[in-house]
Write a protein that holds these residues in place. Structure first.
Motif, short mmCIF file in Angstrom:
data_model
loop_
_atom_site.label_atom_id
_atom_site.label_comp_id
_atom_site.label_asym_id
_atom_site.label_seq_id
_atom_site.Cartn_x
_atom_site.Cartn_y
_atom_site.Cartn_z
N ASP A 1 -2.01 8.52 2.87
CA ASP A 1 -0.61 8.16 2.61
C ASP A 1 -0.17 6.99 3.50
OD1 ASP A 1 -0.43 10.11 0.69
OD2 ASP A 1 0.66 11.55 1.96
N ASP A 2 -0.57 7.05 4.78
CA ASP A 2 -0.22 5.96 5.70
C ASP A 2 -0.85 4.65 5.23
OD1 ASP A 2 1.22 7.69 7.25
OD2 ASP A 2 -0.30 7.86 8.84
N ARG A 3 -2.11 4.72 4.82
CA ARG A 3 -2.80 3.52 4.33
C ARG A 3 -2.11 2.98 3.08
NH1 ARG A 3 -7.96 5.06 1.26
NH2 ARG A 3 -6.30 5.63 -0.20
N ASP A 4 -1.81 3.86 2.15
CA ASP A 4 -1.22 3.42 0.89
C ASP A 4 0.16 2.80 1.09
OD1 ASP A 4 -3.52 4.40 -0.25
OD2 ASP A 4 -2.58 6.19 -1.11
N ALA A 5 0.93 3.41 1.99
CA ALA A 5 2.27 2.87 2.26
C ALA A 5 2.17 1.50 2.92
CB ALA A 5 3.05 3.83 3.15
N MET A 6 1.16 1.33 3.80
CA MET A 6 1.01 0.07 4.51
C MET A 6 0.64 -1.06 3.54
SD MET A 6 -1.58 -0.75 7.67
CE MET A 6 -2.99 -0.34 6.64
N VAL A 7 -0.34 -0.83 2.67
CA VAL A 7 -0.75 -1.91 1.76
C VAL A 7 0.28 -2.13 0.66
CG1 VAL A 7 -3.20 -1.56 2.27
CG2 VAL A 7 -2.19 -0.43 0.27
N ALA A 8 1.07 -1.09 0.35
CA ALA A 8 2.11 -1.25 -0.66
C ALA A 8 3.17 -2.25 -0.23
CB ALA A 8 2.76 0.10 -0.97
N GLU A 9 3.33 -2.41 1.09
CA GLU A 9 4.29 -3.40 1.60
C GLU A 9 3.90 -4.81 1.17
OE1 GLU A 9 4.89 -3.07 5.77
OE2 GLU A 9 5.32 -0.92 5.71
N TYR A 10 2.63 -5.00 0.82
CA TYR A 10 2.15 -6.30 0.36
C TYR A 10 1.90 -6.30 -1.15
CZ TYR A 10 1.64 -7.00 5.33
OH TYR A 10 1.90 -7.11 6.68
N ASP A 11 2.41 -5.26 -1.83
CA ASP A 11 2.25 -5.11 -3.28
C ASP A 11 0.79 -4.96 -3.67
OD1 ASP A 11 5.04 -5.33 -3.73
OD2 ASP A 11 4.90 -7.51 -3.64
N ASP B 1 -23.39 3.60 -4.88
CA ASP B 1 -24.47 3.66 -3.90
C ASP B 1 -23.94 3.45 -2.49
OD1 ASP B 1 -26.27 4.08 -5.90
OD2 ASP B 1 -26.90 1.99 -6.04
N ARG B 2 -22.89 2.65 -2.37
CA ARG B 2 -22.28 2.36 -1.09
C ARG B 2 -20.77 2.39 -1.29
NH1 ARG B 2 -23.38 -3.18 2.31
NH2 ARG B 2 -22.31 -4.22 0.61
N ASP B 3 -20.13 3.48 -0.83
CA ASP B 3 -18.69 3.62 -1.03
C ASP B 3 -17.96 2.41 -0.45
OD1 ASP B 3 -19.27 6.01 -2.15
OD2 ASP B 3 -18.27 7.25 -0.66
N THR B 4 -16.95 1.96 -1.18
CA THR B 4 -16.25 0.73 -0.82
C THR B 4 -14.74 0.93 -0.95
OG1 THR B 4 -18.11 -0.59 -1.66
CG2 THR B 4 -16.00 -1.72 -1.35
N LEU B 5 -14.02 0.52 0.08
CA LEU B 5 -12.56 0.46 0.00
C LEU B 5 -12.20 -0.79 -0.78
CD1 LEU B 5 -9.63 1.23 0.83
CD2 LEU B 5 -9.99 -0.18 2.88
N VAL B 6 -11.36 -0.61 -1.80
CA VAL B 6 -10.93 -1.74 -2.62
C VAL B 6 -9.41 -1.78 -2.62
CG1 VAL B 6 -11.06 -2.84 -4.89
CG2 VAL B 6 -12.95 -1.40 -4.10
N LEU B 7 -8.87 -2.96 -2.34
CA LEU B 7 -7.43 -3.17 -2.41
C LEU B 7 -7.13 -4.07 -3.61
CD1 LEU B 7 -6.60 -3.85 1.36
CD2 LEU B 7 -6.73 -1.67 0.15
N TYR B 8 -6.34 -3.53 -4.54
CA TYR B 8 -5.98 -4.26 -5.75
C TYR B 8 -4.52 -4.69 -5.69
CZ TYR B 8 -10.03 -1.98 -8.04
OH TYR B 8 -11.26 -1.52 -8.38
N PRO B 9 -4.18 -5.87 -6.21
CA PRO B 9 -2.77 -6.20 -6.41
C PRO B 9 -2.15 -5.17 -7.37
CG PRO B 9 -4.14 -8.16 -6.64
CD PRO B 9 -5.07 -6.99 -6.58
N GLU B 10 -0.94 -4.71 -7.07
CA GLU B 10 -0.31 -3.69 -7.90
C GLU B 10 -0.10 -4.14 -9.33
OE1 GLU B 10 3.24 -2.47 -5.86
OE2 GLU B 10 2.14 -1.09 -4.54
N ASP B 11 0.03 -5.46 -9.54
CA ASP B 11 0.26 -5.92 -10.91
C ASP B 11 -0.99 -5.84 -11.77
OD1 ASP B 11 -1.12 -8.08 -9.85
OD2 ASP B 11 0.59 -9.45 -9.94
#
Length: 197
Positions: free
Chosen positions: A43-53, A62-72
């Motif tokens: 939740d903390d992570r999601d709220a933080m990146v949501a500030e940047y949309d 095979d190798r778990d990856t964190l992915v940040l997508y633009p909300e649009d």
């Protein structure tokens, strides 16, 4: 999709320190033994990146990856390919390393101290290069910089550094020397770089 653009650090859609913190929180969530604790980190992570949309996901393969997508790009929790105009806006961070987030933090602290030593003793442009190597060693392999293999260092020089460190021309010229300074400070082997590149 990469963490790269041609923008300066100040112009990025999501600043580097925010991406680093999103990765740290994701690792903590993965390491948490209580569901509520893991959810709180996410939740903390999601709220933080949501500030940047942006929105965060973990791609499991095979190798778990964190992915940040633009909300649009996203509709009802699903990425819509028809909305992706520039794939490089997406940000990826592999989630590799030791099973304990505490261990990762120890590695990160160690690598950061080495980078700060280089910055203090040698200044620019070696300092920023040392910090880029510390980022790579901690976030991509979760290992001390002095333990990096020849192949891993070559990956840093050939792939990570030019695409993720946003180096100046001065940084590019001295990066191999910067790596040697880091390895020397970390008591690692300096005979790891392909000098014929």
């Amino acid at each position: 999709m990469t963490e790269t653009t041609d923008e300066t650090d100040d112009d990025r859609e999501v600043p580097r320190d925010v991406v680093d913190e999103a990765e740290r929180l994701t690792r903590l969530a993965r390491d948490a033994t209580v569901d509520e604790e893991a959810a709180a980190y996410r939740d903390d992570r999601d709220a933080m990146v949501a500030e940047y949309d942006f929105t965060a996901r973990v791609r499991e393969d095979d190798r778990d990856t964190l992915v940040l997508y633009p909300e649009d790009w996203v509709e009802e929790e699903t990425v819509r390919p028809d909305r992706i105009e520039d794939i490089d806006r997406g940000i990826e961070r592999p989630l590799e390393g030791p099973g304990s987030a505490d261990d990762w933090e120890v590695v990160e602290e160690h690598n950061r101290e080495i980078a700060e030593t280089i910055e203090s003793e040698h200044g620019d442009p070696h300092g920023p290069n040392a910090h880029a190597l510390a980022d790579f060693a901690s976030n991509h392999y979760a290992k001390p910089v002095g333990d990096m293999t020849r192949g891993e260092l070559q990956e840093f020089l050939d792939e990570y550094f030019p695409r993720n460190a946003f180096p100046s021309d001065d940084q590019k010229v001295v990066v191999e020397k910067s790596v040697e300074l880091v390895l020397d400070a970390a008591d690692g082997s300096v005979d790891t770089i392909d000098s014929g590149r």
